[in-house]
Scaffold this motif. Structure first.
Motif, PDB file in Angstrom:
ATOM      1  N   SER A  48       0.680  -1.300  -0.012  1.00 54.57           N
ATOM      2  CA  SER A  48       0.089   0.011   0.052  1.00 54.57           C
ATOM      3  C   SER A  48       0.798   1.057   0.026  1.00 54.57           C
ATOM      4  CB  SER A  48      -0.835   0.107   1.033  1.00 54.57           C
ATOM      5  OG  SER A  48      -0.001   0.100   2.489  1.00 54.57           O
ATOM      6  N   SER A  49       2.242   1.193   0.061  1.00 49.45           N
ATOM      7  CA  SER A  49       3.076   2.448  -0.083  1.00 49.45           C
ATOM      8  C   SER A  49       3.441   2.773  -1.477  1.00 49.45           C
ATOM      9  CB  SER A  49       4.198   2.059   1.057  1.00 49.45           C
ATOM     10  OG  SER A  49       5.145   1.152   0.253  1.00 49.45           O
ATOM     11  N   LEU A  50       3.414   1.753  -2.348  1.00 51.41           N
ATOM     12  CA  LEU A  50       4.173   1.806  -3.688  1.00 51.41           C
ATOM     13  C   LEU A  50       3.082   2.908  -4.436  1.00 51.41           C
ATOM     14  CD1 LEU A  50       6.494   0.358  -4.816  1.00 51.41           C
ATOM     15  CD2 LEU A  50       4.878  -1.067  -6.006  1.00 51.41           C
ATOM     16  N   ARG A  51       3.869   3.665  -5.148  1.00 52.85           N
ATOM     17  CA  ARG A  51       2.988   4.829  -5.990  1.00 52.85           C
ATOM     18  C   ARG A  51       3.580   4.472  -7.459  1.00 52.85           C
ATOM     19  NH1 ARG A  51       1.022   4.875  -2.002  1.00 52.85           N
ATOM     20  NH2 ARG A  51       0.834   6.602  -0.456  1.00 52.85           N
ATOM     21  N   SER A  52       4.649   3.850  -7.790  1.00 51.79           N
ATOM     22  CA  SER A  52       5.127   3.539  -9.032  1.00 51.79           C
ATOM     23  C   SER A  52       5.647   2.210  -9.346  1.00 51.79           C
ATOM     24  CB  SER A  52       6.109   4.674  -9.500  1.00 51.79           C
ATOM     25  OG  SER A  52       6.620   4.426 -10.786  1.00 51.79           O
ATOM     26  N   PHE A  53       5.016   1.514 -10.388  1.00 52.02           N
ATOM     27  CA  PHE A  53       5.389   0.116 -10.749  1.00 52.02           C
ATOM     28  C   PHE A  53       5.698   0.171 -12.051  1.00 52.02           C
ATOM     29  CE2 PHE A  53       4.727  -4.318 -11.923  1.00 52.02           C
ATOM     30  CZ  PHE A  53       5.491  -5.036 -10.831  1.00 52.02           C
ATOM     31  N   THR A  54       7.110  -0.377 -12.396  1.00 51.89           N
ATOM     32  CA  THR A  54       7.410  -0.671 -13.558  1.00 51.89           C
ATOM     33  C   THR A  54       8.247  -1.953 -14.033  1.00 51.89           C
ATOM     34  OG1 THR A  54       8.062   1.612 -14.069  1.00 51.89           O
ATOM     35  CG2 THR A  54       9.134   0.189 -15.445  1.00 51.89           C
ATOM     36  N   LEU A  55       7.637  -2.681 -14.833  1.00 47.59           N
ATOM     37  CA  LEU A  55       8.241  -3.952 -15.159  1.00 47.59           C
ATOM     38  C   LEU A  55       8.501  -4.098 -16.742  1.00 47.59           C
ATOM     39  CD1 LEU A  55       9.086  -6.999 -14.682  1.00 47.59           C
ATOM     40  CD2 LEU A  55       6.670  -7.539 -14.897  1.00 47.59           C
ATOM     41  N   GLN A  56       9.847  -4.056 -16.982  1.00 46.91           N
ATOM     42  CA  GLN A  56      10.156  -4.320 -18.228  1.00 46.91           C
ATOM     43  C   GLN A  56      10.960  -5.771 -18.543  1.00 46.91           C
ATOM     44  OE1 GLN A  56      12.941  -5.247 -20.610  1.00 46.91           O
ATOM     45  NE2 GLN A  56      14.246  -3.643 -20.659  1.00 46.91           N
ATOM     46  N   ALA A  57      10.050  -6.199 -19.291  1.00 48.27           N
ATOM     47  CA  ALA A  57      10.110  -7.815 -19.322  1.00 48.27           C
ATOM     48  C   ALA A  57      10.356  -8.369 -20.887  1.00 48.27           C
ATOM     49  CB  ALA A  57       8.803  -8.508 -18.926  1.00 48.27           C
ATOM     50  N   THR A  58      11.088  -7.359 -21.639  1.00 48.51           N
ATOM     51  CA  THR A  58      11.451  -7.659 -22.935  1.00 48.51           C
ATOM     52  C   THR A  58      12.242  -8.933 -23.051  1.00 48.51           C
ATOM     53  OG1 THR A  58      11.299  -5.359 -23.380  1.00 48.51           O
ATOM     54  CG2 THR A  58      12.383  -6.709 -25.166  1.00 48.51           C
TER      55      THR A  58
END
Length: 127
Positions: A48-58
């Protein structure tokens, strides 16, 4: 090379961390697969603290199962403001695309959503 074991370990840490606001995993060309993707989704759902999530799965093993799980997490996460999934060349299919679209309809906290799905199995149904 980063694989499911490392991805699951990162997911456990993400789930337990209550102060992290931004998470980025650039896993291009690794063995990261559905097991890790589903675990990351479970962590995203509970954090509940996360504001930004990025997953680069190329060029990973990430597929439809992980995409659907990430969509389910987006539906439930009310703190996330930015979500980015880069799944170029992966087996992300219509089921994941439709699930992500449904999650967007239900999530009211997101301010930014990026899905880069070039050379995937996303078709007309996914939009």
């Amino acid at each position: 090379q980063l694989g499911n074991e490392a991805g699951v370990a990162l997911a456990v840490a993400l789930e337990r961390n209550s102060s992290l606001q931004s998470f980025t995993l650039e896993a291009g060309g690794t063995q990261l697969g559905n097991e890790a993707g589903v675990a990351l989704a479970a962590a995203l759902e509970k954090n509940s603290s996360l504001r930004s999530f990025t997953l680069q799965a190329t060029s990973t093993q990430l597929g439809n199962e992980a995409g659907v799980a990430l969509a389910a997490a987006l539906e439930k996460n009310s703190s996330l403001q930015s979500f980015t999934l880069k799944a170029i060349g992966r087996q992300l299919g219509n089921e994941a695309g439709v699930a992500l679209a449904a999650a967007l309809e239900k999530n009211s906290s997101l301010r930014s959503f990026t899905l880069q799905a070039t050379s995937t199995q996303l078709g007309n149904e996914a939009g």
